[in-house]
Scaffold this active site. Structure first.
Site, PDB file in Angstrom:
ATOM      1  N   SER A 120       0.823  -1.215   0.000  1.00  0.00           N
ATOM      2  CA  SER A 120       0.000   0.000   0.000  1.00  0.00           C
ATOM      3  C   SER A 120       0.853   1.259   0.000  1.00  0.00           C
ATOM      4  O   SER A 120       1.930   1.297   0.606  1.00  0.00           O
ATOM      5  CB  SER A 120      -0.891  -0.004   1.243  1.00  0.00           C
ATOM      6  OG  SER A 120      -1.496   1.269   1.420  1.00  0.00           O
ATOM      7  N   TYR A 143      -2.104   5.368  -4.410  1.00  0.00           N
ATOM      8  CA  TYR A 143      -3.148   6.379  -4.292  1.00  0.00           C
ATOM      9  C   TYR A 143      -2.563   7.618  -4.943  1.00  0.00           C
ATOM     10  O   TYR A 143      -1.489   8.085  -4.522  1.00  0.00           O
ATOM     11  CB  TYR A 143      -3.463   6.686  -2.823  1.00  0.00           C
ATOM     12  CG  TYR A 143      -4.387   5.697  -2.165  1.00  0.00           C
ATOM     13  CD1 TYR A 143      -5.661   5.447  -2.677  1.00  0.00           C
ATOM     14  CD2 TYR A 143      -4.003   5.019  -1.007  1.00  0.00           C
ATOM     15  CE1 TYR A 143      -6.515   4.545  -2.061  1.00  0.00           C
ATOM     16  CE2 TYR A 143      -4.859   4.121  -0.387  1.00  0.00           C
ATOM     17  CZ  TYR A 143      -6.113   3.896  -0.923  1.00  0.00           C
ATOM     18  OH  TYR A 143      -6.955   3.015  -0.313  1.00  0.00           O
ATOM     19  N   THR A 169      -5.364   2.453  -7.430  1.00  0.00           N
ATOM     20  CA  THR A 169      -6.688   2.297  -6.801  1.00  0.00           C
ATOM     21  C   THR A 169      -7.613   3.418  -7.258  1.00  0.00           C
ATOM     22  O   THR A 169      -7.321   4.601  -7.034  1.00  0.00           O
ATOM     23  CB  THR A 169      -6.527   2.297  -5.267  1.00  0.00           C
ATOM     24  OG1 THR A 169      -5.719   1.174  -4.916  1.00  0.00           O
ATOM     25  CG2 THR A 169      -7.876   2.182  -4.574  1.00  0.00           C
ATOM     26  N   LYS A 245      -7.421  -0.906  -9.871  1.00  0.00           N
ATOM     27  CA  LYS A 245      -8.054  -1.653  -8.761  1.00  0.00           C
ATOM     28  C   LYS A 245      -9.307  -0.924  -8.300  1.00  0.00           C
ATOM     29  O   LYS A 245      -9.247   0.258  -7.929  1.00  0.00           O
ATOM     30  CB  LYS A 245      -7.076  -1.775  -7.593  1.00  0.00           C
ATOM     31  CG  LYS A 245      -7.683  -2.391  -6.335  1.00  0.00           C
ATOM     32  CD  LYS A 245      -6.635  -2.605  -5.263  1.00  0.00           C
ATOM     33  CE  LYS A 245      -7.207  -3.220  -4.002  1.00  0.00           C
ATOM     34  NZ  LYS A 245      -7.929  -2.277  -3.153  1.00  0.00           N
ATOM     35  N   HIS A 268     -13.136  -2.771  -2.597  1.00  0.00           N
ATOM     36  CA  HIS A 268     -12.316  -2.316  -1.469  1.00  0.00           C
ATOM     37  C   HIS A 268     -12.733  -3.029  -0.171  1.00  0.00           C
ATOM     38  O   HIS A 268     -12.736  -2.438   0.912  1.00  0.00           O
ATOM     39  CB  HIS A 268     -12.476  -0.798  -1.316  1.00  0.00           C
ATOM     40  CG  HIS A 268     -11.237  -0.057  -0.909  1.00  0.00           C
ATOM     41  ND1 HIS A 268     -10.524   0.727  -1.781  1.00  0.00           N
ATOM     42  CD2 HIS A 268     -10.604   0.049   0.282  1.00  0.00           C
ATOM     43  CE1 HIS A 268      -9.511   1.281  -1.137  1.00  0.00           C
ATOM     44  NE2 HIS A 268      -9.529   0.882   0.116  1.00  0.00           N
TER      45      HIS A 268
HETATM   46  C1  LIG Z   1      -7.513  -2.515   6.930  1.00  0.00           C
HETATM   47  C2  LIG Z   1      -7.580  -2.375   5.433  1.00  0.00           C
HETATM   48  C3  LIG Z   1      -6.782  -1.425   4.820  1.00  0.00           C
HETATM   49  C4  LIG Z   1      -6.840  -1.285   3.427  1.00  0.00           C
HETATM   50  N1  LIG Z   1      -5.990  -0.397   2.820  1.00  0.00           N
HETATM   51  C5  LIG Z   1      -5.991  -0.303   1.457  1.00  0.00           C
HETATM   52  C6  LIG Z   1      -5.056   0.534   0.795  1.00  0.00           C
HETATM   53  O1  LIG Z   1      -4.214   1.178   1.427  1.00  0.00           O
HETATM   54  N2  LIG Z   1      -5.113   0.597  -0.556  1.00  0.00           N
HETATM   55  C7  LIG Z   1      -6.021  -0.119  -1.291  1.00  0.00           C
HETATM   56  O2  LIG Z   1      -6.042  -0.029  -2.513  1.00  0.00           O
HETATM   57  N3  LIG Z   1      -6.895  -0.950  -0.679  1.00  0.00           N
HETATM   58  C8  LIG Z   1      -6.892  -1.068   0.660  1.00  0.00           C
HETATM   59  N4  LIG Z   1      -7.760  -1.930   1.269  1.00  0.00           N
HETATM   60  C9  LIG Z   1      -8.635  -2.783   0.453  1.00  0.00           C
HETATM   61  C10 LIG Z   1      -7.948  -4.128   0.118  1.00  0.00           C
HETATM   62  O3  LIG Z   1      -6.919  -3.956  -0.803  1.00  0.00           O
HETATM   63  C11 LIG Z   1      -8.928  -5.132  -0.495  1.00  0.00           C
HETATM   64  O4  LIG Z   1      -9.568  -4.524  -1.588  1.00  0.00           O
HETATM   65  C12 LIG Z   1      -9.984  -5.693   0.461  1.00  0.00           C
HETATM   66  O5  LIG Z   1      -9.513  -5.766   1.788  1.00  0.00           O
HETATM   67  C13 LIG Z   1     -10.386  -7.086  -0.015  1.00  0.00           C
HETATM   68  O6  LIG Z   1     -11.388  -7.620   0.758  1.00  0.00           O
HETATM   69  P1  LIG Z   1     -11.169  -8.709   1.938  1.00  0.00           P
HETATM   70  O7  LIG Z   1     -10.668  -7.915   3.114  1.00  0.00           O
HETATM   71  O8  LIG Z   1     -12.534  -9.253   2.109  1.00  0.00           O
HETATM   72  O9  LIG Z   1     -10.171  -9.730   1.445  1.00  0.00           O
HETATM   73  C14 LIG Z   1      -7.725  -2.083   2.649  1.00  0.00           C
HETATM   74  C15 LIG Z   1      -8.515  -3.032   3.312  1.00  0.00           C
HETATM   75  C16 LIG Z   1      -8.455  -3.187   4.670  1.00  0.00           C
HETATM   76  C17 LIG Z   1      -9.312  -4.233   5.340  1.00  0.00           C
END
Ligand SMILES: Cc1cc2nc3c(=O)[nH]c(=O)nc-3n(C[C@H](O)[C@H](O)[C@H](O)COP(=O)(O)O)c2cc1C
Length: 377
Positions: A120, A143, A169, A245, A268
């Site tokens: 990330s 981002y 993203t 994404k 997300h």
């Molecule tokens: C705590 C947390 C932080 C996240 N931070 C980011 C991020 O910094 N950038 C991003 O593109 N997606 C972020 N996401 C989304 C994840 O990349 C992903 O799309 C999502 O968690 C997938 O679903 P799942 O948790 O059911 O596997 C985050 C998700 C969580 C749970």
């Protein structure tokens, strides 16, 4: 109990865990309220968060019998990178909330198992350090910041650190409203920073008197005006493949392909627009639209090997884990993430064998039967 003894007990519990749900229980128990709220939350009422899981369960498998499955091959590749099984780690911010080794632990676990980690923008560890730990098995999630110069620097740093793709993203011009984080004023503890984007002072200086510190911070940082027309700018900044994404429709998938990008189907993890369609629900129309012209990945709600093969059957080349990787990290650092990936790899192998498939190439839509819904009879 001293720390060493407690770590040993924990590692034993990790090895005894038989599925990802049990590792989630172990991971949750190690987190404080601030981190737990941040990891579990979905936007608003959590409809999309739940739908990601529920819609996998609505798809049933049509297994074939009397196939020689004495050998089952789970391997694949993403953008030319060989993977031992079609599962990677999705980008998530602030791994330092889960474990002191933070993103280094995640990167090592993914690399050790022939998987791939997506780092990330908001990592607690600088890109270059993670690049070393990942031994070539990492993508960088971007981002796009309002400050184009800083964005350009970050993109260059990712390339220099060995990232093999840029995961842009596109579903977060604003952060979705994760109400628990607002209520409890989610804040990054003072010992953690976001070194890719800001000095410690900048982040610590964000006021937390109202709502989530992250939301307040993010709001000022990210470019909200970026459109399809600006993708050429991004393309000009890097030679790396670009993956968009957060795509949920055939229309946007078509535009992504026209702009020379790959497609990562995601909502997300239900953290952005609540009541948006589930990731697996969005996949069929996207696979139709892309029609083999680009690679497709998916995240959201993966917790079983059968989820993985359903996504592959509907056109995903690989799937990615958000929260499950974080639970593993919280439960036991590198060992915890490794255990999550190992369990899933073996579940994929068994799911293929019991479906009568020797490898992922044999997995297609004929493996599936969709349960009907009132909306889509
Ligand atoms: C705590 C947390 C932080 C996240 N931070 C980011 C991020 O910094 N950038 C991003 O593109 N997606 C972020 N996401 C989304 C994840 O990349 C992903 O799309 C999502 O968690 C997938 O679903 P799942 O948790 O059911 O596997 C985050 C998700 C969580 C749970």
């Amino acid at each position: 109990m001293n720390t060493t003894a407690s770590t040993e007990v924990h590692l034993e519990a990790l090895q005894q865990a038989v599925n990802l749900a049990e590792i989630e229980t172990l991971g949750r128990a190690r987190l404080d309220q601030n981190a737990l709220d941040y990891y579990v939350s979905g936007a608003n009422d959590g409809h999309t968060l739940r739908a990601n899981r529920e819609d996998f369960a609505r798809i049933r498998l049509r297994p074939r019998m009397l196939v020689d499955v004495s050998r089952v091959d789970t391997s694949t590749s993403v953008l030319g990178l060989p993977l031992g099984f079609p599962v990677g780690v999705a980008p998530s911010a602030f791994h330092g909330l889960a474990h002191p080794d933070a993103e280094l632990a995640t990167a090592r676990a993914a690399a050790g198992l022939g998987s791939v980690m997506t780092l990330s923008t908001f990592s607690n560890t600088p890109i270059a350090d993670v690049g070393q730990a990942a031994a070539g098995r990492f993508w960088f999630q971007l981002y796009l910041l309002g400050d184009r110069e800083l964005s350009r620097e970050i993109i260059a740093r990712a390339g220099d650190s060995g990232a093999r793709a840029l995961v842009f993203t596109v579903d977060a011009p604003y952060l979705g409203r994760r109400e628990a984080n607002e209520r409890h004023r989610f804040a990054l503890p003072p010992h953690l920073s976001a070194p890719n984007v800001a000095s410690r002072e900048t982040l610590a200086g964000v006021e937390t008197d109202t709502g989530s510190q992250l939301t307040n911070y993010f709001q000022n940082l990210v470019d909200k005006s970026f459109t399809w027309n600006d993708l050429d700018w991004l393309r000009a900044q890097t030679e790396l493949p670009i993956i968009l994404k957060g795509i949920l429709t055939a229309e946007d998938a078509e535009l992504a392909v026209q702009h020379g990008c790959h497609v990562w189907v995601s909502n997300h993890g239900g953290r952005q627009l609540d009541t948006a369609i589930s990731a697996i629900g969005a996949l069929p129309e996207i696979a139709d639209a892309v029609a083999g012209r680009a690679e497709i990945y998916l995240d959201g709600g993966i917790s079983r090997g059968t989820d993985v093969i359903k996504a592959v059957a509907l056109g995903a080349r690989a799937v990615f884990l958000g929260r499950p990787a974080l639970w593993g990290l919280a439960a036991g650092g590198e060992d915890g993430v490794r255990r999550v990936l190992e369990l899933l790899r073996e579940e994929v192998r068994l799911a293929l064998a019991l479906s009568g498939k020797q490898n992922l190439g044999q997995v297609g839509p004929d493996l599936l039967r969709m349960e009907t819904s009132p909306l889509h009879p």
